[in-house]
Design an enzyme around this catalytic site. Structure first.
Site, PDB file in Angstrom:
ATOM      1  CG  HIS A  41      -2.055   0.917   1.245  1.00 34.82           C
ATOM      2  ND1 HIS A  41      -2.430   1.714   0.203  1.00 34.82           N
ATOM      3  CD2 HIS A  41      -2.922   1.220   2.257  1.00 34.82           C
ATOM      4  CE1 HIS A  41      -3.446   2.472   0.549  1.00 34.82           C
ATOM      5  NE2 HIS A  41      -3.761   2.211   1.794  1.00 34.82           N
TER       6      HIS A  41
ATOM      7  CG  HIS B 255      -4.582   0.572  -8.250  1.00 39.48           C
ATOM      8  ND1 HIS B 255      -5.911   0.541  -7.920  1.00 39.48           N
ATOM      9  CD2 HIS B 255      -4.000   1.465  -7.439  1.00 39.48           C
ATOM     10  CE1 HIS B 255      -6.127   1.434  -6.960  1.00 39.48           C
ATOM     11  NE2 HIS B 255      -4.991   2.004  -6.640  1.00 39.48           N
TER      12      HIS B 255
ATOM     13  CG  ASP C 182       2.720   4.158  -4.284  1.00 42.43           C
ATOM     14  OD1 ASP C 182       1.742   3.412  -4.193  1.00 42.43           O
ATOM     15  OD2 ASP C 182       2.883   5.157  -3.548  1.00 42.43           O
TER      16      ASP C 182
END
Ligand code: SDX
Length: 504
Positions: free
Chosen positions: A297, A336, A392
């Site tokens: 995460h 994702h 990210d």
């Protein structure tokens, strides 16, 4: 429920026949969803030899490991279309907000549901900046951490610790419906906790950073923006008229805005699961911070840099890709649960990176990241699994170029995400019908009923192993850890403060 199959074709309902009993059920479809509790009515006698733990006669349960397709609430905050790569905060496309708005204005939007007027924003901003100061006693709490404590462990603990200062805002002390009444007094207490948590998030993060440098803490300055104040608290070292670099401040503010919310991700769900017991918001936000800490995460941005460092030069990318395809490695920053084409945030982050690199200079890992990105985007393995870069993948490169330590990156995710967690928390506290505790069901597949066995009659089953003890020359276990302040990362900050010393 349990009505005969008379629903006309085309009606908004499911017709279900339970072949175990021959009974038919009509289940209403509302907003393209069905209620799991409607299946509870579908009971059947237990089949011969079936385990009693299946509870068949008590009605069907709905199984959804990992919440792949379960909606646990109705929300007005954020909408994501994973196939189209769409992200909207309260209906506003993320691309427009990133271009036109600021993190704090977007925070107001996410929490209260509409863009603020000038005066509304002024009040909101003043309250938050006023509440960014931390009680002086908290300094000793930060000083109690080891020099190499992970800053997310410090932040998570500090959020829970700070909640202990606000007994008047603690439902465990003031009554469980403190935040669910929705009247003027209750909303005022709720707003104050929202101001405190957003205001103090940057201060706690800066303190988690400074304590590991062995540096004094910096009182939040006045006259700077939310993000500017954060950078000031991170990097002020007594410079005359120090002001953070405006380009880096703006870049970080855009990144904060992009990370503010993302509907029911793991950490927001953790906040809601925890809040459903009506605990205070500081404790619930601390729980969310703990969830975000994980490498699947919010910890992914840190994992991306470690991955790029392990790859080294661009020419090593093909071997790394092969290792990922053999499942020996994970391509952090890709994939994702919701986005199956692209994460719209990743494009904005990539563009922001170029702005930052103009000030800090390009990161040598950028070439490797670009080679990895291009190789993965063309490879059937990733295309078939709909794996694309997420928020990210590029953000870590920006943080690294700005001189933040790798393990500080998840903190830069957590600080803005406090806004989204609070938006969901407030929405839950004020939802129609009040708050019901979240208590999922399970499918029990363990041992059926068995009787206690006296210790002398037991047969050993594989269990936990003894941990090796470290003994010193005196023959006893040495546990004292010497506290050393971490070697200063002065050179790291240099890139953030470059060009930042401008007269006020
Ligand atoms: C964030 O939820 C949110 O909104 C999160 C977030 C937010 O703003 O809050 O967007 C922020 O957390 C972004 C995600 C950051 N995490 C990472 O980058 C870690 C690497 N990504 C993976 O761990 C993974 O993609 C997840 C955890 C993000 C999503 O996992 P899912 O949805 O459970 O998908 P999965 O693990 O079932 O994967 C499906 C397939 C599998 O292959 P098969 O077993 O079917 O052959 O894709 C593969 C996986 O092995 N796969 C990957 C991969 N991610 C998935 N293979 C290699 N590298 C990867 N990164």
């Amino acid at each position: 429920m349990g009505k005969p199959l008379d629903a006309p074709l085309g009606s908004n309902s499911l017709s279900v026949r339970d072949n175990r009993t021959g009974k038919s059920y009509s289940i209403p479809i509302v907003d393209n969803s069905i209620s799991a509790t409607d299946f509870k009515a579908m009971s059947a006698p237990r089949a011969p030899g079936e385990r009693e733990e299946n509870e068949t006669e008590k009605g069907l349960r709905v199984s959804d490991k990992g919440f792949l397709n379960t909606a646990v609430l109705r929300s007005e905050i954020t909408f994501i279309d994973g196939d189209a790569g769409v992200l909207r905060y309260r209906g506003y496309p993320i691309e427009q907000l990133a271009l036109e708005s600021s993190h704090l204005e977007t925070a107001y939007l996410l929490i209260y549901g509409s863009l603020p007027t000038k005066s509304q924003f002024q009040v909101f901003q003043d309250e938050i900046m006023h509440h960014s100061v931390i009680h002086a006693d908290a300094e000793q709490f930060f000083r109690s951490f080891r020099y190499d404590a992970h800053p997310m462990a410090i932040l998570t603990s500090a959020l829970a610790y700070l909640g202990s200062y606000y007994s008047q805002a603690n439902p465990s002390l003031q009554g469980q419906n403190l935040f669910t009444k929705g009247d003027k007094a209750s909303l005022a207490v709720m707003d104050k906790q929202i101001y405190r948590l957003i205001g103090k998030a940057t201060t706690l993060a800066a303190m988690a950073y400074r304590v590991r440098q062995g540096r004094e803490f910096v009182t939040p300055p006045t006259g700077l923006s939310y993000t500017g104040s954060f950078l000031y608290q991170m990097d002020y070292l007594g410079q005359e008229n120090y002001v953070p670099n405006p380009v880096l401040e703006k870049a970080l503010d855009v990144l904060f805005l992009l990370h503010a919310d993302h509907e029911l991700n793991a950490s927001a769900t953790t906040v809601l699961q925890t809040s459903s017991s009506l605990v205070d918001p500081f404790s619930a936000i601390a729980a969310g911070c703990a969830s975000l800490y994980g490498p699947l995460h919010g910890g992914a941005n840190e994992a991306v840099i470690r991955m790029l460092i392990s790859i080294g030069k661009p020419e090593n990318v093909p071997a790394f890709i092969e290792a990922v395809k053999k499942r020996e490695k994970v391509l952090s920053g890709f994939g994702h649960r919701v986005y199956k084409t692209s994460d719209p945030r990743s494009f904005i982050v990539r563009k922001t990176a170029d702005e930052v690199f103009k000030i800090t200079g390009k990161d040598e890992l950028l070439e490797t990241a670009m080679a990895l990105h291009d190789a993965a985007m063309k490879d059937e393995y990733f295309i078939k699994r709909k794996l694309a870069p997420n928020v990210d993948f590029w953000s870590g490169l920006i943080y690294r170029a700005m001189g933040f330590p790798n393990d500080f990156f998840p903190v830069l995710f957590a600080v803005p995400r406090v806004v989204g967690w609070l938006a969901h928390w407030r929405q839950m506290m004020l939802q129609t019908g009040g708050v019901k505790i979240w208590r999922p069901r399970q499918i029990y597949v363990g041992e059926t009923k068995r009787d206690y066995v006296p210790v002398d009659e037991r047969i050993a089953v594989v269990g936990p192993k003894k941990t090796p003890r470290r003994w010193n020359t005196l023959g006893f276990q040495s546990g004292r850890i010497l506290r050393r302040s971490r070697a200063s990362t002065q050179s790291c900050e240099f890139r953030r403060v470059a060009g930042a010393i401008v007269s006020r």
